[in-house]
Design a protein around this motif. Structure first.
Motif, PDB file in Angstrom:
ATOM      1  N   GLU A  58       0.706  -1.247   0.002  1.00  0.00           N
ATOM      2  CA  GLU A  58       0.187  -0.096   0.057  1.00  0.00           C
ATOM      3  C   GLU A  58       1.115   1.215   0.049  1.00  0.00           C
ATOM      4  O   GLU A  58       1.859   1.271   0.742  1.00  0.00           O
ATOM      5  CB  GLU A  58      -0.796  -0.237   1.271  1.00  0.00           C
ATOM      6  CG  GLU A  58      -1.800   1.137   1.517  1.00  0.00           C
ATOM      7  CD  GLU A  58      -0.966   2.228   2.203  1.00  0.00           C
ATOM      8  OE1 GLU A  58      -1.487   3.388   1.965  1.00  0.00           O
ATOM      9  OE2 GLU A  58      -0.441   1.850   3.320  1.00  0.00           O
ATOM     10  N   GLU A  59       0.553   2.226  -0.839  1.00  0.00           N
ATOM     11  CA  GLU A  59       1.665   3.303  -0.930  1.00  0.00           C
ATOM     12  C   GLU A  59       1.923   4.097   0.286  1.00  0.00           C
ATOM     13  O   GLU A  59       3.145   4.430   0.464  1.00  0.00           O
ATOM     14  CB  GLU A  59       0.771   4.649  -1.958  1.00  0.00           C
ATOM     15  CG  GLU A  59       1.178   3.961  -3.398  1.00  0.00           C
ATOM     16  CD  GLU A  59       2.730   3.925  -3.729  1.00  0.00           C
ATOM     17  OE1 GLU A  59       3.464   4.537  -3.483  1.00  0.00           O
ATOM     18  OE2 GLU A  59       3.002   2.794  -4.529  1.00  0.00           O
ATOM     19  N   GLY A  60       0.878   4.153   1.428  1.00  0.00           N
ATOM     20  CA  GLY A  60       1.638   5.009   2.446  1.00  0.00           C
ATOM     21  C   GLY A  60       2.382   3.916   3.161  1.00  0.00           C
ATOM     22  O   GLY A  60       3.580   4.561   3.672  1.00  0.00           O
ATOM     23  N   VAL A  61       2.249   2.775   3.428  1.00  0.00           N
ATOM     24  CA  VAL A  61       3.426   2.018   4.017  1.00  0.00           C
ATOM     25  C   VAL A  61       4.783   1.905   3.235  1.00  0.00           C
ATOM     26  O   VAL A  61       5.718   1.954   3.993  1.00  0.00           O
ATOM     27  CB  VAL A  61       2.877   0.623   4.489  1.00  0.00           C
ATOM     28  CG1 VAL A  61       2.833  -0.461   3.528  1.00  0.00           C
ATOM     29  CG2 VAL A  61       3.606   0.376   5.973  1.00  0.00           C
ATOM     30  N   LEU A  62       4.497   1.866   1.977  1.00  0.00           N
ATOM     31  CA  LEU A  62       5.820   1.814   1.089  1.00  0.00           C
ATOM     32  C   LEU A  62       6.496   3.097   1.106  1.00  0.00           C
ATOM     33  O   LEU A  62       7.679   2.895   1.289  1.00  0.00           O
ATOM     34  CB  LEU A  62       5.414   1.623  -0.364  1.00  0.00           C
ATOM     35  CG  LEU A  62       4.790   0.142  -0.845  1.00  0.00           C
ATOM     36  CD1 LEU A  62       4.303  -0.017  -2.181  1.00  0.00           C
ATOM     37  CD2 LEU A  62       5.323  -0.975  -0.380  1.00  0.00           C
ATOM     38  N   ASP A  63       5.840   4.181   1.233  1.00  0.00           N
ATOM     39  CA  ASP A  63       6.589   5.546   1.550  1.00  0.00           C
ATOM     40  C   ASP A  63       7.284   5.583   3.181  1.00  0.00           C
ATOM     41  O   ASP A  63       8.198   5.862   3.035  1.00  0.00           O
ATOM     42  CB  ASP A  63       5.520   6.685   1.228  1.00  0.00           C
ATOM     43  CG  ASP A  63       5.353   6.913  -0.093  1.00  0.00           C
ATOM     44  OD1 ASP A  63       5.962   6.335  -1.251  1.00  0.00           O
ATOM     45  OD2 ASP A  63       4.113   7.378  -0.433  1.00  0.00           O
ATOM     46  N   ASP A  64       6.576   4.887   3.920  1.00  0.00           N
ATOM     47  CA  ASP A  64       6.942   4.929   5.201  1.00  0.00           C
ATOM     48  C   ASP A  64       8.420   4.009   5.176  1.00  0.00           C
ATOM     49  O   ASP A  64       9.353   4.542   5.958  1.00  0.00           O
ATOM     50  CB  ASP A  64       6.070   4.223   6.289  1.00  0.00           C
ATOM     51  CG  ASP A  64       4.842   5.083   6.471  1.00  0.00           C
ATOM     52  OD1 ASP A  64       4.800   6.432   6.135  1.00  0.00           O
ATOM     53  OD2 ASP A  64       3.796   4.585   6.784  1.00  0.00           O
TER      54      ASP A  64
END
Length: 143
Positions: A58-64
């Motif tokens: 998921e993009e949010g956790v990938l960015d994190d």
């Protein structure tokens, strides 16, 4: 019951620089084609500048994850590898070594035994695009 094995490769192009790709569907397809219902799958990326892990894709956790990796092992840091070879990817080698090149996942009833939000993630840490081969080895018994 006879133990069966299946070996296959996933071939793909990456962009480098923390490119993250979900391999779950491709690995699941190899398992389905193998006919193995109970056993395990090992996924391995050869090379020293890429790694495999599991995560919710998921993009949010990938960015994190990207930000956390950059804080722990910054691209602009000082690396002896860069001084020795001049290729400016010392951070890539260290990042890959910290996460690791392989995963081992149980197979039950023909499916990988992963959590609901758990996918197989390839991370390319190199500082340039790469052609990658991912080895997938399935071992077990037919259903």
């Amino acid at each position: 019951m006879e133990t069966m094995t299946c070996f296959d490769l996933i071939e793909l192009e990456t962009r480098g620089n923390l490119d993250m790709l979900d391999l779950t569907g491709q690995v699941a397809a190899i398992i389905a084609n193998s006919g193995i219902a109970e056993g395990s799958v090992t996924v391995f990326v050869p090379g020293s500048t890429a790694a495999l892990t599991t995560i919710e894709y998921e993009e949010g956790v990938l960015d994190d994850l990207r930000r956390a990796i950059e804080r722990m092992i910054p691209e602009g840091g000082e690396y002896a590898h860069n001084r020795r070879w001049g290729d400016d990817n010392g951070h890539s080698h260290v990042r890959a070594a910290m996460i690791g090149p392989d995963l081992h996942v149980p197979i039950h009833e023909g499916q990988m035994f992963l959590g609901t939000w758990q996918q197989i993630l390839l991370i390319d840490f190199d500082n340039r695009p790469r052609r990658r081969q991912i080895a997938v080895s399935v071992v077990g018994n037919q259903g």
